[in-house]
Design a protein around this motif. Structure first.
Motif: not given
Length: 142
Positions: A46, A49, A52, A88, A90, A128, A130, A132-136
């Motif tokens: 993963k 992206a 946070d 957040t 990037k 945290k 984060i 690209e698939d929005e999992s963290h």
């Protein structure tokens, strides 16, 4: 103590403005800058992206003040600034900015290394990651 925490990324304009403000200080012979940037690390297939960042400022600020005092005692500094992002940030954006000034270059190099490593180890800033698939997941400082 000056405000350390900034909401959002640290922009090139912010960095440029900080440098420009020091041109009138004629006792300075050397500056050193450290910029921490969010990496797009690949972890378990993963890609990160963003990170946070959160912090309990009431606990962090006294620690930062202690670090600042130690830096001025240990190194012959003229100025020292530490900024860290909250929120957040990037991949590719700046999240950590250390700007050190002194009469001589050795002081700024040594102080910058001390400050970056000490802030990372002692200040309760949490990231945290984060993906690209929005999992963290919580980031581990290295």
């Amino acid at each position: 103590m000056k405000k350390v925490f900034i909401k959002g990324p640290i922009t090139p304009q912010f960095i440029s403005d900080a440098i420009e403000k020091h041109q009138t200080k004629h006792s300075i012979g050397a500056h050193n800058i450290f910029l921490g940037q969010v990496r797009a690390d690949e972890i378990k297939n993963k890609t990160v992206a963003a990170i946070d960042f959160t912090c309990y400022e009431g606990m962090a600020n006294p620690i930062l003040e202690e670090i600042r005092e130690k830096a001025f005692e240990k190194f012959n500094l003229t100025c020292m600034h530490i900024y860290h992002s909250l929120g957040t940030i990037k991949a590719g954006e700046i999240c950590f900015f250390v700007f050190v000034s002194a009469k001589h270059s050795k002081d700024v190099y040594d102080a910058t290394e001390f400050l970056v490593n000490t802030v990372k180890k002692k200040v309760p800033i949490f990231g945290k990651e984060i993906f690209e698939d929005e999992s963290h997941q919580w980031k581990v400082n290295q």
